[in-house]
Design a protein around this motif. Structure first.
Motif, PDB file in Angstrom:
ATOM      1  N   ASP A 166       0.821  -1.214   0.000  1.00 17.07           N
ATOM      2  CA  ASP A 166       0.000   0.000   0.000  1.00 17.07           C
ATOM      3  C   ASP A 166       0.852   1.260   0.000  1.00 17.07           C
ATOM      4  OD1 ASP A 166      -2.348  -1.429  -0.037  1.00 17.07           O
ATOM      5  OD2 ASP A 166      -2.633  -1.377   2.145  1.00 17.07           O
ATOM      6  N   ARG A 167       2.012   1.180   0.654  1.00 20.76           N
ATOM      7  CA  ARG A 167       2.886   2.357   0.766  1.00 20.76           C
ATOM      8  C   ARG A 167       3.889   2.460  -0.372  1.00 20.76           C
ATOM      9  NH1 ARG A 167       2.958   0.079   5.890  1.00 20.76           N
ATOM     10  NH2 ARG A 167       5.097  -0.659   5.603  1.00 20.76           N
ATOM     11  N   ASP A 168       4.197   1.340  -0.997  1.00 15.67           N
ATOM     12  CA  ASP A 168       5.241   1.316  -2.023  1.00 15.67           C
ATOM     13  C   ASP A 168       4.701   0.618  -3.261  1.00 15.67           C
ATOM     14  OD1 ASP A 168       7.494   0.974  -3.633  1.00 15.67           O
ATOM     15  OD2 ASP A 168       8.833   0.589  -1.941  1.00 15.67           O
ATOM     16  N   PRO A 169       4.392   1.363  -4.329  1.00 14.17           N
ATOM     17  CA  PRO A 169       3.798   0.743  -5.529  1.00 14.17           C
ATOM     18  C   PRO A 169       4.722  -0.250  -6.226  1.00 14.17           C
ATOM     19  CG  PRO A 169       4.442   3.020  -5.955  1.00 14.17           C
ATOM     20  CD  PRO A 169       4.593   2.812  -4.488  1.00 14.17           C
ATOM     21  N   ARG A 170       5.986  -0.293  -5.856  1.00 14.54           N
ATOM     22  CA  ARG A 170       6.903  -1.260  -6.474  1.00 14.54           C
ATOM     23  C   ARG A 170       6.704  -2.664  -5.906  1.00 14.54           C
ATOM     24  NH1 ARG A 170      12.511   1.338  -5.044  1.00 14.54           N
ATOM     25  NH2 ARG A 170      11.432   1.216  -3.023  1.00 14.54           N
ATOM     26  N   VAL A 171       5.959  -2.777  -4.807  1.00 17.66           N
ATOM     27  CA  VAL A 171       5.724  -4.076  -4.162  1.00 17.66           C
ATOM     28  C   VAL A 171       4.333  -4.561  -4.530  1.00 17.66           C
ATOM     29  CG1 VAL A 171       5.607  -5.326  -1.979  1.00 17.66           C
ATOM     30  CG2 VAL A 171       7.274  -3.476  -2.271  1.00 17.66           C
TER      31      VAL A 171
END
Length: 714
Positions: A436-441
């Motif tokens: 949710d905090r990091d779109p790369r994950v």
């Protein structure tokens, strides 16, 4: 013996490939200038020199503030043995990634010493001396072979060869500036022939001198740039006497050392390369022709002997070796302004087919770096965006460590695909929160998926063609992803990149188990003869065709060609996948810098259970190589028991020697641990427990398969 140290690191913190060059220090010929040009053109190397003799080459390296060790220049067989002994401690102290030996003598004294220390060694062949069996021997005992001309590979079958011609030089000075730099004054109605060569008989300088005395050469003067060869100290005086005898003393100049010959070739109206066989050296054939390429780069026509004409193409006038009359005829042709302009333009066009020094240096560094298992080292981590895929199942604590190490390594276009097989310990919510905090994950939940199924799901969903895998329980070292990215970038022909792992250990039994069961990254970097032999016959060494899921990378087309990870296997799936990639025609290679730290199971019993499952994976795979190793252990331990109980003295001695050989490398590793004696004492028992657990798993799985076939048989 003298030594000077120098060199500076990259300002951006990138590591460089450590290379030690071994070559003659007392001469500065084409081979030596070739190496210096390439060294000057790259910042990817941390270079040093071991010079065989003092002289201009050693001085050039020292002028560049490179570390230099000067050894006596020995020529006898006994002297070569002494040089081998002298080189050994220097290589042990320097510990380069690769050793590069120039010429036959350098390779003969360097290869045995380097290989005894486990250092990869490359020999550079730049002439045809000592052809035949000796060349074949050097090809076999070195790890890589670089040739400076294509014809030097004729009749050879180098195991790991590279042909690297001299590089194209930068644009030279103007004609007036070049003549001013050289201090050459010549009448406007006369022409100047140049030669850039060591002053030795086989360079054919005497043929150029004689050509000036013939009608075609009457309008020409000769200027020779180069130092006397220590192996032929009387040649300079002989040439001076020849010029006097022919009445040419005022038309022949010896310029001495001209380190930047490429910058001043425009001072000449033509340049000659006239190498020829001599009674003392009948094998001679020009393999470099660097001055011909330097002339061509400056648009200067060349008079050359074969095979140097290939360098200048249509810009060359070809003559036969040892024929002054043909040289004179060539000079007569070049006396015409329009002919010189036409041939000079053709030479310049041909020179553009050669890489410049920076490109040639990159080719050489890439070749050396792959031998050292460090592809792309010294370059910025540019390359394709990468999808990192990992599978998890109730691995909350391990996932925290993995994310903490991996997320800082992801670039803005990279991604981490986490496939959860149905965790119940909070792993799923932890990864979802990070996503949710990091779109790369990205989180994919696939209940019931094992490791192989999870990887296949993640790879299929990945956004990028370049894919890397690691496991929960692994902590990627800083630079792990950058190392894989550089590998993808520099070697697009490689289908499978196998990374490395080191085993975390704090307790004595953990160090013993690590020594027994796992390869060591340092052994990949510097495989001593013991490591090479042990890995060949007993395994437990890094093998690019047998990766582990802890650190591996590939392109999706290679994954598809291999049929993905085999989902019917609970363990051993990564090794079978690697073998399938290679079987499908893909090339596999190692990436030493793509290292992760892997934690062993918390108890010795849990580790034995893991090994039993590994054995079951071998049995379930039905792979002959994997299963054969485990069944061989069963036979070996069974034989040992019989010999101990009923064998005679000779049989027991043989069995003891076999056990000592089997335990030799694990004991050597154990002796490097924090508690060497206690760790080494545990090695035999730990090895037996580990082997028997794995063998039990393999035998039980094999028997299970046989029973299943018996039940299903009609």
């Amino acid at each position: 013996m003298s030594q000077r140290r120098g060199g500076t690191p990259h300002g951006d913190g990138r590591s460089r490939l450590r290379v030690t060059v071994v070559q003659a220090g007392g001469v500065l010929g084409g081979a030596e200038r070739w190496q210096l040009h390439l060294a000057d053109a790259t910042e990817r190397l941390d270079l040093g020199l071991i010079a065989l003799g003092a002289g201009p080459t050693a001085a050039q390296w020292e002028a560049r503030d490179r570390p230099v060790v000067v050894l006596p220049d020995e020529r006898s067989a006994a002297g070569l043995l002494r040089t081998q002994a002298r080189i050994l401690p220097h290589l042990r102290r320097i510990r380069p990634d690769v050793v590069v030996a120039h010429g036959v003598k350098a390779a003969l004294v360097t290869a045995p010493a380097a290989r005894s220390l486990g250092l990869p060694v490359v020999w550079v062949r730049h002439d045809a001396s000592f052809s035949g069996r000796l060349v074949g021997l050097l090809d076999r005992i070195t790890d890589g072979q670089v040739s400076t001309s294509s014809w030097l590979v004729e009749g050879r079958d180098p195991r790991n060869g590279l042909v690297l011609h001299p590089p194209r030089m930068p644009a030279p000075l103007t004609r007036a500036a070049a003549r001013e730099r050289l201090g050459v004054r010549i009448d406007e109605d006369r022409l100047l022939l140049g030669m850039g060569a060591r002053i030795t008989a086989y360079k054919g300088i005497d043929d150029a001198v004689r050509a000036l005395a013939e009608p075609g050469g009457h309008g020409w003067d000769l200027a020779v740039a180069g130092l006397a060869d220590p192996a032929d100290p009387g040649e300079h005086a002989r040439l001076v006497a020849l010029a006097d005898e022919l009445g040419l003393a005022d038309r022949v100049r010896f310029l001495g050392d001209v380190p930047e010959f490429a910058r001043v070739v425009t001072a000449f109206d033509a340049v000659a390369v006239l190498t020829k066989p001599t009674p003392a050296e009948p094998w001679v054939r020009e393999a470099f022709g660097m001055s011909a390429l330097e002339a061509a780069t400056g648009g200067v026509p060349v008079v050359v002997v074969p095979p140097v004409d290939d360098i200048a193409g249509d810009g060359a006038v070809v003559v036969r070796p040892g024929r002054p009359s043909e040289v004179a005829a060539a000079l007569a042709t070049l006396a015409d302004d329009r002919a010189r302009q036409r041939l000079g333009a053709a030479a310049a066009d041909r020179s553009r087919d050669f890489p410049d020094a920076a490109d040639a240096a990159d080719r050489l560094v890439d070749f050396l770096a792959e031998l050292a298992h460090r592809p792309g080292v010294g370059r910025a981590p540019t390359g394709p965006a990468v999808s990192v895929v990992t599978t998890v199942l109730d691995d909350r604590d391990a996932v925290v460590a993995l994310l903490g190490a991996l997320l800082p390594q992801l670039g803005p276009r990279d991604e981490l695909v986490v496939v959860d097989g149905g965790s119940t310990d909070g792993t799923t919510s932890l990864v979802a929160g990070v996503a949710d905090r990091d779109p790369r994950v990205r989180l994919l939940v696939e209940p019931g998926a094992g490791i192989s199924r999870g990887r296949n799901v993640g790879i299929e969903a990945a956004a990028h063609d370049a894919v890397a895998c690691t496991d929960a329980g692994c902590v990627p070292a800083p630079g792990w992803l950058a190392a894989l990215r550089r590998a993808f970038d520099r070697h697009p022909d490689v289908a499978l990149w196998t990374g490395t792992y080191s085993v975390a250990a704090t307790r004595v039994w953990e160090h013993a188990l690590a020594a027994v069961g796992y390869p060591v990254v340092e052994e990949l970097a510097r495989p001593t003869p013991l490591v090479r032999a042990y890995g060949r016959f007993l395994g437990r060494s890094f093998d690019p065709t047998m990766p582990t899921g802890r650190s591996v990378a590939f392109r999706r087309d290679a994954w598809r060609a291999a049929g993905g990870f085999p989902e019917h296997l609970a363990t051993g799936e990564d090794v079978l996948f690697g073998r399938a990639v290679v079987a499908a025609g893909g090339r596999a290679a190692m990436v030493r810098d793509a290292e992760v730290v892997w934690a062993q199971r918390p108890t010795f019993r849990a580790n034995l259970t893991m090994y039993r499952r590994y054995g079951e994976g071998s049995g379930d795979s039905l792979d002959r190589r994997l299963l054969g190793r485990d069944l061989a252990r069963v036979a070996a331990y069974g034989t040992a028991v019989v010999v101990a109980a009923r064998g005679g003295p000779r049989a027991r001695v043989v069995a003891g020697l076999g056990a000592a050989a089997y335990l030799s490398l694990p004991v050597a590793r154990a002796l490097r641990s924090p508690a060497p004696l206690r760790t080494a004492a545990l090695v035999p028992g730990v090895a037996a427990a580990r082997d028997l657990a794995k063998a039990y798993g393999a035998v039980s799985a094999t028997l299970r398969h046989r029973r299943a076939r018996g039940v299903t048989a009609p």
